[in-house]
Design an enzyme around this catalytic site. Structure first.
Site, short mmCIF file in Angstrom:
data_model
loop_
_atom_site.label_atom_id
_atom_site.label_comp_id
_atom_site.label_asym_id
_atom_site.label_seq_id
_atom_site.Cartn_x
_atom_site.Cartn_y
_atom_site.Cartn_z
N LYS A 129 74.96 6.10 98.25
CA LYS A 129 74.27 7.30 97.79
C LYS A 129 73.31 6.97 96.65
O LYS A 129 72.20 7.46 96.59
CB LYS A 129 75.31 8.33 97.31
CG LYS A 129 74.70 9.61 96.78
CD LYS A 129 74.02 10.37 97.88
CE LYS A 129 73.36 11.66 97.41
NZ LYS A 129 72.39 12.16 98.40
N HIS A 169 47.10 3.73 118.15
CA HIS A 169 46.82 2.40 117.59
C HIS A 169 47.99 1.44 117.76
O HIS A 169 48.04 0.41 117.09
CB HIS A 169 46.45 2.52 116.10
CG HIS A 169 45.21 3.32 115.86
ND1 HIS A 169 43.98 2.93 116.32
CD2 HIS A 169 45.02 4.52 115.25
CE1 HIS A 169 43.07 3.83 115.98
NE2 HIS A 169 43.69 4.80 115.34
N LYS A 190 66.18 10.42 108.35
CA LYS A 190 67.43 11.18 108.45
C LYS A 190 68.16 10.82 109.74
O LYS A 190 69.35 10.56 109.73
CB LYS A 190 67.10 12.68 108.41
CG LYS A 190 68.04 13.55 107.71
CD LYS A 190 68.09 13.48 106.20
CE LYS A 190 67.63 12.27 105.51
NZ LYS A 190 67.53 12.24 104.12
N GLU A 207 69.58 7.21 109.60
CA GLU A 207 70.70 6.91 108.69
C GLU A 207 72.00 7.55 109.10
O GLU A 207 73.05 6.95 108.92
CB GLU A 207 70.37 7.12 107.20
CG GLU A 207 69.88 8.41 106.75
CD GLU A 207 69.62 8.49 105.24
OE1 GLU A 207 69.95 7.58 104.47
OE2 GLU A 207 69.06 9.51 104.84
N ASN A 238 80.22 -3.03 88.23
CA ASN A 238 79.11 -2.58 89.10
C ASN A 238 77.86 -3.34 88.67
O ASN A 238 77.66 -3.56 87.48
CB ASN A 238 78.82 -1.09 88.90
CG ASN A 238 79.86 -0.21 89.53
OD1 ASN A 238 80.80 -0.69 90.15
ND2 ASN A 238 79.69 1.09 89.36
N GLY A 239 76.99 -3.66 89.62
CA GLY A 239 75.76 -4.35 89.29
C GLY A 239 75.76 -5.75 89.87
O GLY A 239 76.57 -6.06 90.76
N TRP A 282 80.83 -2.01 97.05
CA TRP A 282 79.80 -2.04 98.10
C TRP A 282 79.29 -3.47 98.06
O TRP A 282 78.63 -3.89 97.12
CB TRP A 282 78.69 -1.04 97.76
CG TRP A 282 77.67 -0.83 98.82
CD1 TRP A 282 77.78 -0.04 99.93
CD2 TRP A 282 76.35 -1.39 98.86
NE1 TRP A 282 76.61 -0.07 100.65
CE2 TRP A 282 75.73 -0.89 100.01
CE3 TRP A 282 75.64 -2.27 98.03
CZ2 TRP A 282 74.42 -1.24 100.36
CZ3 TRP A 282 74.34 -2.61 98.39
CH2 TRP A 282 73.75 -2.10 99.54
N GLU A 293 60.39 11.47 107.00
CA GLU A 293 61.69 11.91 106.51
C GLU A 293 62.63 12.23 107.68
O GLU A 293 63.81 11.89 107.65
CB GLU A 293 61.50 13.13 105.59
CG GLU A 293 62.77 13.79 105.09
CD GLU A 293 63.70 12.85 104.33
OE1 GLU A 293 63.30 11.75 103.93
OE2 GLU A 293 64.87 13.25 104.14
N CYS A 305 78.74 0.74 94.37
CA CYS A 305 80.05 0.59 93.74
C CYS A 305 80.36 1.75 92.79
O CYS A 305 79.46 2.31 92.18
CB CYS A 305 80.12 -0.70 92.94
SG CYS A 305 79.69 -2.15 93.89
N ARG A 348 79.38 7.70 97.31
CA ARG A 348 78.37 6.73 96.89
C ARG A 348 78.21 5.61 97.90
O ARG A 348 77.21 4.89 97.86
CB ARG A 348 78.76 6.12 95.53
CG ARG A 348 78.72 7.11 94.38
CD ARG A 348 79.36 6.53 93.14
NE ARG A 348 78.63 5.38 92.62
CZ ARG A 348 77.82 5.42 91.57
NH1 ARG A 348 77.63 6.54 90.95
NH2 ARG A 348 77.22 4.33 91.16
O1 M6R Z 1 68.68 9.10 94.15
P1 M6R Z 1 67.32 8.82 94.69
O2 M6R Z 1 66.60 10.05 95.08
O3 M6R Z 1 66.51 7.98 93.77
O4 M6R Z 1 67.57 7.96 96.00
C1 M6R Z 1 66.50 7.36 96.68
C2 M6R Z 1 66.95 6.87 98.02
O5 M6R Z 1 67.92 5.87 97.88
C3 M6R Z 1 67.53 8.00 98.87
O6 M6R Z 1 66.62 9.05 99.02
C4 M6R Z 1 67.92 7.48 100.27
O7 M6R Z 1 66.79 7.13 100.98
C5 M6R Z 1 68.75 8.53 101.00
N1 M6R Z 1 69.87 7.94 101.63
C6 M6R Z 1 67.99 9.28 102.00
O8 M6R Z 1 68.75 10.18 102.71
#
Ligand code: M6R
Length: 607
Positions: free
Chosen positions: A602, A503, A484, A487, A99-100, A73, A480, A2, A27
Site C-alpha cells: 500500500k 501507432h 486498477k 493490480e 523497515n527500509g 515485504w 488508471e 513492511c 500495506r
Molecule cells: O500513497 P501514494 O499515493 O503516494 O501511492 C502511490 C502509488 O504507490 C499508488 O497509487 C499505487 O499505484 C496504488 N497501488 C494504485 O492503486
C-alpha cells in the site's frame, strides 16, 4: 510494505502485537513475526505467509508485557521463516525489527563476519541486530545510536535487549515511525492504523531521531544525544473507519464511499461569493499565487494519474503550463527548478519514497513544494511547504480508489482558484463550482446500479489482455483503469490514448482482446468513435463507457456502460468509478485477493 508494531505496558503483549500486525496487513507483506520478552527470555515466533498462520503458532496465553512485531515485504532474501523479522544477534540478546533498506549492509556484514559473526538470514536487516549487540555496553539507546550511525540507507527500527526488560528503542531515517502514548502503556508503529484501537495520542518521530520508551514514559533525542522536544498530536480517524462496515472488501467499501469522501474534500472550500475555491493550507498570498507561471505535480501510480488529469484542468482553467511528473524519474534527472514554479507532491499515504525524495530534491534546489496528502501527519504532509489534506478517510485497500477522486477534488479547487485569478469570469467560476458540487450525487447514481458492470465483469473476466483507451482529460483515466484492472485481477491491461493505437497497439487487436473505450460527450467524442470503429473492423470486442443518451455508441460497441451527463471537465470523476468497479468485480470473478494483491504494498516506502 513492511510494518512495525511495538508494545510495552501492563497488558499481555502478544495479542496487541498480532492485532496491530493485522491492521498493517493492508500495506502488503509476505511474512510476519513477533518477539516477546518474559522472565529474562525472548520468545521469537515468525513465519512466511499470512498473519493467521503466525497466529496459529502463537500460544493464546503467551506471557510477556513487552514485544515487537513486523510484517515483511521481501527486498533482500526470499520469503522464508528465517528471513522474516524480528531478527536477533547470534547470542539472542538483541532483537530488532526494521523497515527500509540498509544500502551498505554487505560491507557491514563482511566486516562483522571477519570479526567472527555468523549470519543466519539473507536479509540486510540482520546486520542491525549484530551492530547493536556489538555496540552494547549496558545502554540500549546508546547502542542503537552508535549502530545506526554506521548505517547508510533508510530505516525505521525498533530494538529490545534482554537485559533491559520493558524497554524499547526506536530510530528513524526515511521509514515512518510513530509513538503511541497510552495510559500507562506505550506503542511504536510504522503507521497509526496499527495503534488507534488503543490510543489516539501520537508523536511522529522524524528522520535522525531516536525514541526510548517504557510503559511509563518516553524521551526523544537526536543521534548526538540532544533532547528533541516533540508535540503530541491527536489522530482524528475513528476505529470504525479502518473496518469494513459490512462490505466484503475494503476496496468495495472505499469505492462506495466516494460520494461522501468527495463531499468532504469540498467541504468549507468553496467561496460562493466570489465563485472560487478556498484552500487554507497553501501558505501563499494571492500575490504569490499570481506570480506562479508553471505547476508541476510530483507523484507515483494512481496519484500520478490524478496529477495528469489536474494538469489538464489547470491549463484549461488557468492557462498556466502544468504537467504531472513521475517522482521516481524527476529526482534523478537533475530537474530544472524555476523560481516561479509551484510543485505539488501528491500522495495518498504521504510516505511514498519516490515522491518524498523528489520533493526533497526540489526543495533542496529552492523550489516550493505543497503536499496533497490523505494521511494526516505523514512525512510529505509534514515536510512540504504547505498543502491540502484530501480528507478521504483511511484508504486500506492496496488499490487506490477514493484517494484518486479526492485528489482530483483538491487539485480542481486549486485550478479554480488559479483560474478565477486569471482567465475565468465569475459566471464561468460559478458554473464550474456547480458542476463540481454535482459530482458526489452523480457518482451515487452510478453506484446505485452496479448490475451492468457486474455483468460486464462476468463476461470478460477470463480475458488475459485488455486495452483501455481514452483521450484528452480522459486519457489518464484510461491509464488508471488499466492500472486498477491489472493490480487487482492480474489481467494484463494497457492504457493508451485512443489516438495512439494506430501507432502500434492496434497490432494487438484480436477477438480475445477487448478494448475498453472512454467516450465522454466532449470535443473528442467523434474521434474516439472513429477509433472504436477501427477496432471493430479488426474483430476486436469493444466496450464503451459513454454518456447517457448516446445511442450511436451502442450501435458500434458490443457492450455499453452509461454515466450521467456532466460538465466535460467532470468526466474523469464519473468515468473512473465504473472502471474501479470493473476491476473489483473482475478480481472477484477470478478469485483474487482483492484488498492485498500479490507482490503489492500500500505504501511504497523504498525506492
Ligand atoms: O500513497 P501514494 O499515493 O503516494 O501511492 C502511490 C502509488 O504507490 C499508488 O497509487 C499505487 O499505484 C496504488 N497501488 C494504485 O492503486
Amino acid at each position: 510494505m513492511c510494518g512495525i508494531i511495538g508494545y510495552c505496558g501492563p497488558r499481555a503483549a502478544a495479542p496487541i502485537l498480532i492485532e496491530g500486525l493485522k491492521r498493517l496487513e493492508y500495506r502488503g507483506y509476505d511474512s510476519a513475526g513477533i518477539n516477546v520478552e518474559h522472565d529474562g527470555a525472548f520468545q521469537l515466533i515468525k513465519r512466511a505467509g499470512k498473519i493467521n498462520d503466525l497466529r496459529a503458532h502463537v500460544p493464546e496465553d503467551l506471557p510477556g508485557h513487552t514485544g515487537i512485531g513486523h510484517t515483511r515485504w521481501a527486498t533482500h532474501g526470499s520469503v522464508t521463516d528465517t528471513n522474516a523479522h524480528p531478527h536477533t544477534d547470534p547470542t539472542g540478546a538483541v532483537t530488532i525489527v526494521h523497515n527500509g533498506i540498509i544500502e551498505n549492509y554487505q560491507a557491514l556484514k563482511n566486516r562483522l563476519e571477519a570479526e567472527g559473526h555468523v549470519f543466519v538470514t539473507e536479509t540486510d536487516s540482520e546486520v542491525v541486530a549484530h551492530l547493536v549487540a556489538d555496540m552494547y555496553d549496558g545502554d540500549l539507546e546508546k547502542a542503537v545510536k552508535e549502530a545506526v550511525s554506521l548505517v547508510k540507507g533508510t530505516y525505521g527500527i525498533v530494538a529490545m535487549h534482554i537485559d533491559e526488560p520493558g524497554h524499547l528503542v526506536g530510530a528513524r531515517n526515511g521509514s515512518p515511525l510513530v509513538l503511541g502514548v497510552g495510559d500507562g502503556e506505550m506503542f511504536l508503529a510504522s503507521d497509526v492504523t496499527a495503534i488507534i484501537a488503543h490510543t489516539k495520542q501520537v508523536v511522529y518521530i522524524e528522520d535522525g531521531e531516536v525514541v526510548s520508551l517504557t510503559a511509563d514514559g518516553y524521551h526523544t533525542t537526536d543521534l548526538r544525544n540532544n533532547t528533541v522536544v516533540k508535540e503530541i498530536d491527536h489522530v482524528s480517524w475513528e476505529l470504525e473507519e479502518i473496518e469494513k462496515a459490512g462490505f466484503p472488501h475494503f476496496m468495495e467499501k472505499e469505492i462506495f464511499e466516494q460520494p461522501e469522501s468527495i463531499a468532504r474534500a469540498l467541504k468549507g472550500r468553496i467561496d460562493p461569493e466570489y465563485a472560487t475555491g478556498h484552500l487554507g493550507g497553501l501558505n501563499l498570498t494571492n500575490r504569490e499565487l499570481l506570480d506562479i507561471n508553471r505547476v508541476k505535480i510530483l507523484a507515483a501510480g494512481t496519484s500520478y494519474h490524478a496529477g495528469m488529469v489536474a494538469a489538464y484542468v489547470l491549463e484549461s482553467l488557468a492557462r498556466i503550463p502544468a504537467s504531472a511528473e513521475l517522482a521516481s524519474e524527476l529526482r534523478y534527472r537533475n530537474p530544472i527548478v524555476e523560481r516561479n514554479s509551484l510543485y505539488f507532491a501528491t500522495s495518498q499515504s504521504g510516505e511514498t519514497a519516490d515522491t518524498l525524495y523528489a520533493m526533497r530534491e526540489v526543495q533542496r534546489k529552492g523550489g516550493r513544494v505543497l503536499g496533497i496528502c490523505n494521511v494526516v501527519g505523514s512525512t510529505i504532509a509534514r515536510e512540504s511547504d504547505g498543502g491540502v489534506y484530501i480528507h478521504s478517510g483511511p484508504e486500506i485497500a492496496v488499490a487506490s480508489t477514493k484517494a484518486f477522486t479526492s485528489q482530483l477534488t483538491a487539485l480542481y479547487l486549486f485550478a479554480l482558484i488559479m483560474g478565477r485569478m486569471r482567465d475565468m469570469s465569475y459566471e464561468q467560476g460559478r458554473r464550474f463550482v456547480e458542476a463540481l458540487e454535482a459530482v458526489p450525487q452523480q457518482i451515487q447514481q452510478i453506484l446505485d446500479d452496479t448490475m451492468p458492470i457486474q455483468a460486464l465483469a462476468r463476461k470478460y473476466a477470463r480475458c488475459e489482455n485488455f486495452l483501455f483507451l481514452g483521450r484528452g482529460i480522459n486519457y489518464p483515466v484510461a491509464l488508471e483503469a488499466a492500472l486498477k484492472l491489472k493490480e487487482v485481477s492480474y489481467i494484463h491491461a494497457e492504457g493508451y490514448s485512443a489516438a495512439e493505437i494506430k501507432h502500434g497497439p492496434i497490432a494487438l487487436i484480436n477477438p480475445d482482446t477487448p478494448s475498453f473505450f472512454i467516450v465522454p460527450d466532449d470535443g473528442l467524442r467523434d474521434k474516439v468513435i472513429n477509433n472504436m470503429k477501427e477496432v471493430k473492423a479488426r474483430s476486436g470486442p469493444v466496450i464503451a463507457l459513454a454518456v447517457e443518451g448516446d445511442h450511436e455508441v451502442a450501435l458500434i460497441a458490443d457492450d455499453v456502460i452509461y454515466v450521467p451527463k456532466a460538465n466535460e471537465l467532470m468526466y474523469p470523476f464519473l468515468m473512473v468509478v465504473p472502471t474501479q468497479l470493473f476491476g473489483y468485480y473482475c478480481a472477484l470473478e477470478r478469485g483474487c485477493n482483492v484488498d492485498q494483491p500479490r507482490n503489492l504494498a500500500k505504501s511504497v516506502t523504498v525506492e
